[in-house]
Motif scaffolding. Structure first.
Motif, PDB file in Angstrom:
ATOM      1  N   PRO A   1       5.838  12.345  -9.989  1.00 45.05           N
ATOM      2  CA  PRO A   1       4.673  11.535 -10.368  1.00 45.05           C
ATOM      3  C   PRO A   1       4.126  11.757 -11.779  1.00 45.05           C
ATOM      4  O   PRO A   1       3.882  10.772 -12.486  1.00 45.05           O
ATOM      5  CB  PRO A   1       3.646  11.861  -9.282  1.00 45.05           C
ATOM      6  CG  PRO A   1       4.492  12.117  -8.078  1.00 45.05           C
ATOM      7  CD  PRO A   1       5.715  12.837  -8.599  1.00 45.05           C
ATOM      8  N   PRO A   2       3.933  12.984 -12.270  1.00 50.75           N
ATOM      9  CA  PRO A   2       3.390  13.118 -13.632  1.00 50.75           C
ATOM     10  C   PRO A   2       4.319  12.518 -14.693  1.00 50.75           C
ATOM     11  O   PRO A   2       3.859  11.860 -15.632  1.00 50.75           O
ATOM     12  CB  PRO A   2       3.243  14.636 -13.818  1.00 50.75           C
ATOM     13  CG  PRO A   2       3.177  15.187 -12.430  1.00 50.75           C
ATOM     14  CD  PRO A   2       4.051  14.299 -11.606  1.00 50.75           C
ATOM     15  N   GLU A   3       5.621  12.720 -14.518  1.00 50.44           N
ATOM     16  CA  GLU A   3       6.585  12.166 -15.473  1.00 50.44           C
ATOM     17  C   GLU A   3       6.636  10.648 -15.355  1.00 50.44           C
ATOM     18  O   GLU A   3       6.704   9.934 -16.359  1.00 50.44           O
ATOM     19  CB  GLU A   3       7.969  12.770 -15.234  1.00 50.44           C
ATOM     20  CG  GLU A   3       9.009  12.352 -16.255  1.00 50.44           C
ATOM     21  CD  GLU A   3      10.372  12.988 -16.037  1.00 50.44           C
ATOM     22  OE1 GLU A   3      11.284  12.693 -16.825  1.00 50.44           O
ATOM     23  OE2 GLU A   3      10.519  13.772 -15.065  1.00 50.44           O
ATOM     24  N   PHE A   4       6.599  10.155 -14.119  1.00 51.41           N
ATOM     25  CA  PHE A   4       6.597   8.706 -13.910  1.00 51.41           C
ATOM     26  C   PHE A   4       5.413   8.056 -14.619  1.00 51.41           C
ATOM     27  O   PHE A   4       5.560   7.030 -15.291  1.00 51.41           O
ATOM     28  CB  PHE A   4       6.547   8.372 -12.416  1.00 51.41           C
ATOM     29  CG  PHE A   4       6.345   6.908 -12.153  1.00 51.41           C
ATOM     30  CD1 PHE A   4       7.411   6.035 -12.183  1.00 51.41           C
ATOM     31  CD2 PHE A   4       5.074   6.397 -11.919  1.00 51.41           C
ATOM     32  CE1 PHE A   4       7.223   4.663 -11.976  1.00 51.41           C
ATOM     33  CE2 PHE A   4       4.867   5.040 -11.708  1.00 51.41           C
ATOM     34  CZ  PHE A   4       5.953   4.180 -11.735  1.00 51.41           C
TER      35      PHE A   4
ATOM     36  N   PRO B   1       0.830  -1.213   0.000  1.00 48.84           N
ATOM     37  CA  PRO B   1       0.000   0.000   0.000  1.00 48.84           C
ATOM     38  C   PRO B   1       0.864   1.264   0.000  1.00 48.84           C
ATOM     39  O   PRO B   1       2.072   1.198  -0.244  1.00 48.84           O
ATOM     40  CB  PRO B   1      -0.852  -0.144   1.246  1.00 48.84           C
ATOM     41  CG  PRO B   1      -0.079  -1.045   2.143  1.00 48.84           C
ATOM     42  CD  PRO B   1       0.758  -1.924   1.274  1.00 48.84           C
ATOM     43  N   GLN B   2       0.259   2.386   0.279  1.00 48.97           N
ATOM     44  CA  GLN B   2       0.893   3.699   0.139  1.00 48.97           C
ATOM     45  C   GLN B   2       2.287   3.755   0.781  1.00 48.97           C
ATOM     46  O   GLN B   2       2.518   3.139   1.820  1.00 48.97           O
ATOM     47  CB  GLN B   2       0.009   4.789   0.754  1.00 48.97           C
ATOM     48  CG  GLN B   2      -1.186   5.155  -0.087  1.00 48.97           C
ATOM     49  CD  GLN B   2      -2.362   4.216   0.073  1.00 48.97           C
ATOM     50  OE1 GLN B   2      -2.304   3.196   0.764  1.00 48.97           O
ATOM     51  NE2 GLN B   2      -3.461   4.541  -0.564  1.00 48.97           N
TER      52      GLN B   2
ATOM     53  N   GLY C   1      -2.509   4.079  -6.008  1.00 50.89           N
ATOM     54  CA  GLY C   1      -2.319   4.086  -4.562  1.00 50.89           C
ATOM     55  C   GLY C   1      -1.745   2.809  -3.989  1.00 50.89           C
ATOM     56  O   GLY C   1      -1.188   2.805  -2.899  1.00 50.89           O
ATOM     57  N   GLY C   2      -1.870   1.700  -4.699  1.00 53.15           N
ATOM     58  CA  GLY C   2      -1.372   0.429  -4.183  1.00 53.15           C
ATOM     59  C   GLY C   2      -2.329  -0.170  -3.168  1.00 53.15           C
ATOM     60  O   GLY C   2      -3.421   0.331  -2.919  1.00 53.15           O
TER      61      GLY C   2
ATOM     62  N   GLU D   1       2.398   6.021   6.904  1.00 52.32           N
ATOM     63  CA  GLU D   1       1.501   5.682   8.015  1.00 52.32           C
ATOM     64  C   GLU D   1       0.188   5.114   7.490  1.00 52.32           C
ATOM     65  O   GLU D   1      -0.353   4.153   8.042  1.00 52.32           O
ATOM     66  CB  GLU D   1       1.252   6.908   8.882  1.00 52.32           C
ATOM     67  CG  GLU D   1       2.446   7.331   9.715  1.00 52.32           C
ATOM     68  CD  GLU D   1       2.139   8.494  10.636  1.00 52.32           C
ATOM     69  OE1 GLU D   1       0.947   8.807  10.832  1.00 52.32           O
ATOM     70  OE2 GLU D   1       3.092   9.086  11.164  1.00 52.32           O
ATOM     71  N   LEU D   2      -0.338   5.708   6.426  1.00 53.83           N
ATOM     72  CA  LEU D   2      -1.584   5.203   5.837  1.00 53.83           C
ATOM     73  C   LEU D   2      -1.385   3.795   5.293  1.00 53.83           C
ATOM     74  O   LEU D   2      -2.225   2.907   5.516  1.00 53.83           O
ATOM     75  CB  LEU D   2      -2.062   6.135   4.716  1.00 53.83           C
ATOM     76  CG  LEU D   2      -3.267   5.645   3.903  1.00 53.83           C
ATOM     77  CD1 LEU D   2      -4.480   5.417   4.805  1.00 53.83           C
ATOM     78  CD2 LEU D   2      -3.595   6.629   2.789  1.00 53.83           C
ATOM     79  N   GLY D   3      -0.278   3.580   4.568  1.00 52.24           N
ATOM     80  CA  GLY D   3      -0.018   2.252   4.021  1.00 52.24           C
ATOM     81  C   GLY D   3       0.090   1.198   5.104  1.00 52.24           C
ATOM     82  O   GLY D   3      -0.478   0.100   4.996  1.00 52.24           O
TER      83      GLY D   3
END
Length: 197
Positions: free
Chosen positions: A90-93, A10-11, A167-168, A27-29
């Motif tokens: 992120p946008p380039e990835f 996850p995240q 997000g995974g 922490e969320l992941g």
């Protein structure tokens, strides 16, 4: 019937100063995988195989602590090799990832080719299943190679439309004996994980 679950980490906590394979869960992941560890599909795991990337190992360790399952760390399960570019915003990835899936026979900006990553992860999964104890197994891995694996097992061409949601923290499942895909990506929170479509 024994079931195999492919779980994407996850995240994560992105840090451009740290090599991507060493990134850890946010922490969320961590909260998401710890909550999922109490789900019925987790309780029957006999082994959890992980890539050697930190975020996957953290994911696998939560699952093994919850079940007492055997932990197997296997380098061949790692994400597609993107070391040629390192961290990309992120946008380039996302733009380069689109090319990675759209041109599987070509190396995009020095990345590992999708067809090579697919062959590698399929071979690694077969090797783990040959050594893991009988019963349900999980793989703690990554969205890119997880999608390539799902495409291979379902007989689909490599295509990003089969990629996990952003997000995974998603799972697809397949039958251990026949390798037939039972369902494509479902979020960790989905109560139907492991139930055929």
């Amino acid at each position: 019937m024994a079931t195999v679950f492919y779980v994407t980490h996850p995240q994560i906590r992105m840090d451009p100063a740290v090599p991507v394979p060493r990134w850890s869960l946010s922490e969320l992941g961590r909260a998401r995988i710890e909550a999922a560890a109490g789900a019925p599909w987790v309780s029957g795991l006999r082994a959890v195989a992980s890539s050697d990337e930190a975020k996957a190992i953290e994911t696998a360790c939560v699952l093994t602590r919850a079940t007492g399952a055997m932990l197997l760390v296997r380098p061949g399960l790692h994400e597609n090799d993107r070391s040629a570019t390192g961290f990309l915003p992120p946008p380039e990835f996302e733009a380069v990832a689109n090319q990675f899936f759209a041109q599987p026979d070509e190396s995009v900006r020095g990345w590992e080719r999708a067809i090579d990553a697919q062959s590698r992860v399929v071979a690694a999964v077969h090797a783990v299943l040959a050594e893991a104890p009988a019963g349900n197994v999980a793989f703690a891995g990554h969205g890119g190679v997880g999608t390539l694996l799902c495409c291979a097992l379902s007989g689909s061409a490599i295509d990003r439309r089969f990629d996990q949601p952003a997000g995974g923290g998603n799972v697809f499942a397949f039958d251990r004996a026949t390798l037939r895909v039972l369902h494509r990506w479902r979020p960790l929170e989905d109560a139907r994980i492991g139930e055929p479509e």
